[in-house]
Design a protein around this motif. Structure first.
Motif, PDB file in Angstrom:
ATOM      1  N   GLN A 176     -19.340  -0.167   4.553  1.00  0.00           N
ATOM      2  CA  GLN A 176     -18.653  -1.450   4.526  1.00  0.00           C
ATOM      3  C   GLN A 176     -19.268  -2.292   5.637  1.00  0.00           C
TER       4      GLN A 176
ATOM      5  N   SER B 183      -2.250  -2.478   5.384  1.00  0.00           N
ATOM      6  CA  SER B 183      -3.358  -2.944   4.545  1.00  0.00           C
ATOM      7  C   SER B 183      -4.602  -2.081   4.678  1.00  0.00           C
ATOM      8  N   ALA B 184      -4.652  -1.216   5.701  1.00  0.00           N
ATOM      9  CA  ALA B 184      -5.795  -0.320   5.879  1.00  0.00           C
ATOM     10  C   ALA B 184      -5.761   0.862   4.911  1.00  0.00           C
TER      11      ALA B 184
ATOM     12  N   LYS C 256       0.841  -1.188   0.000  1.00  0.00           N
ATOM     13  CA  LYS C 256       0.000   0.000   0.000  1.00  0.00           C
ATOM     14  C   LYS C 256       0.879   1.241   0.000  1.00  0.00           C
TER      15      LYS C 256
ATOM     16  N   ASP D 263      -9.651  -2.978   5.957  1.00  0.00           N
ATOM     17  CA  ASP D 263      -9.093  -2.551   4.671  1.00  0.00           C
ATOM     18  C   ASP D 263      -9.813  -1.305   4.164  1.00  0.00           C
ATOM     19  N   GLY D 264      -9.051  -0.319   3.726  1.00  0.00           N
ATOM     20  CA  GLY D 264      -9.622   0.905   3.179  1.00  0.00           C
ATOM     21  C   GLY D 264     -10.038   1.924   4.219  1.00  0.00           C
ATOM     22  N   SER D 265      -9.621   1.734   5.473  1.00  0.00           N
ATOM     23  CA  SER D 265     -10.055   2.629   6.549  1.00  0.00           C
ATOM     24  C   SER D 265      -9.145   3.837   6.750  1.00  0.00           C
TER      25      SER D 265
ATOM     26  N   GLY E  13      -6.087   2.951   1.763  1.00  0.00           N
ATOM     27  CA  GLY E  13      -6.864   2.817   0.537  1.00  0.00           C
ATOM     28  C   GLY E  13      -6.900   4.114  -0.236  1.00  0.00           C
TER      29      GLY E  13
ATOM     30  N   LYS F 257      -3.255   1.189  12.771  1.00  0.00           N
ATOM     31  CA  LYS F 257      -3.842   0.585  11.583  1.00  0.00           C
ATOM     32  C   LYS F 257      -2.702  -0.067  10.797  1.00  0.00           C
TER      33      LYS F 257
END
Length: 202
Positions: free
Chosen positions: A56, A46-47, A2, A107-109, A49, A43
């Motif tokens: 979600q 992988s968090a 990421k 993920d994506g946070s 994004g 985090k």
């Protein structure tokens, strides 16, 4: 890996270190005690994004923050970011005295604007808006613990790798994201716009 961007160059943080309840008004709006020492959570990489999701599994809440990149044990760059939160899940976990990862580390946070060189928090502030309406604003002068103090505190018990990100807490005004909303976060020093980022919530 990421990635985030520093002056157009891709950087891969190993982690994002977050600070909770660092603005008195935000602690009070969520009914939390004002802390006497920094509230720290992490985090994973992988968090990170680049798509702003409004849902979600449940409605997500925005928390706009002034963020710093660390290198050589120092603050070297700054940006704005979003700590996305599953508030219903967080409240459920908090009432049971359980950790927050399910509500904060998914993920994506963690979303970020481009980082720009910056070694001092003096005079920095953020403005976060949706469709031109300001939702959150606040500066480092309102923080319980300055970014420099936070760096020292975190580094006292955790190794910060070059490129790691420190999120310094959110001012009052958090709330649910609206699908289709056009969101904009700005980092300013006085009247100067240092960096900004826009997202449309999906």
């Amino acid at each position: 890996m990421k990635q985030v961007f520093l002056s157009g160059r891709a950087v891969s943080p190993s982690k994002v270190v977050c600070i909770g309840r660092n603005y008195v008004a935000h602690a009070e709006e969520l009914g939390n005690e004002v802390p006497t020492e920094p509230v720290v959570f992490v985090k994973p990489a992988s968090a990170i994004g680049n798509v702003l999701h409004s849902i979600q599994d449940e409605v997500l809440h925005y928390e706009a923050e002034i963020c710093f990149m660390v290198a050589g044990g120092q603050l070297v760059a700054a940006s704005v970011g979003l700590d996305l939160t599953k508030r219903a899940t967080q409240n459920r976990l908090k009432t049971k005295g359980l950790p927050w990862e399910r509500a904060k580390a998914f993920d994506g946070s963690a979303l970020f604007g481009e980082f720009v060189p910056c070694s001092s928090s003096e005079g920095l502030s953020l403005v976060f808006s949706c469709d031109g309406v300001v939702l959150q604003q606040g500066g480092c002068e309102l923080m319980l613990f300055s970014p420099e103090q936070l760096l020292e505190e975190v580094a006292s018990f955790m190794t910060l790798e070059d490129g790691d990100i420190l999120m310094t807490g959110t001012p009052a005004g958090v709330g649910p994201l609206q699908a289709g909303g056009h969101y904009r976060a700005e980092l300013r020093r006085g009247d100067e716009l240092l960096t900004s980022v826009s997202w449309t919530a999906h």
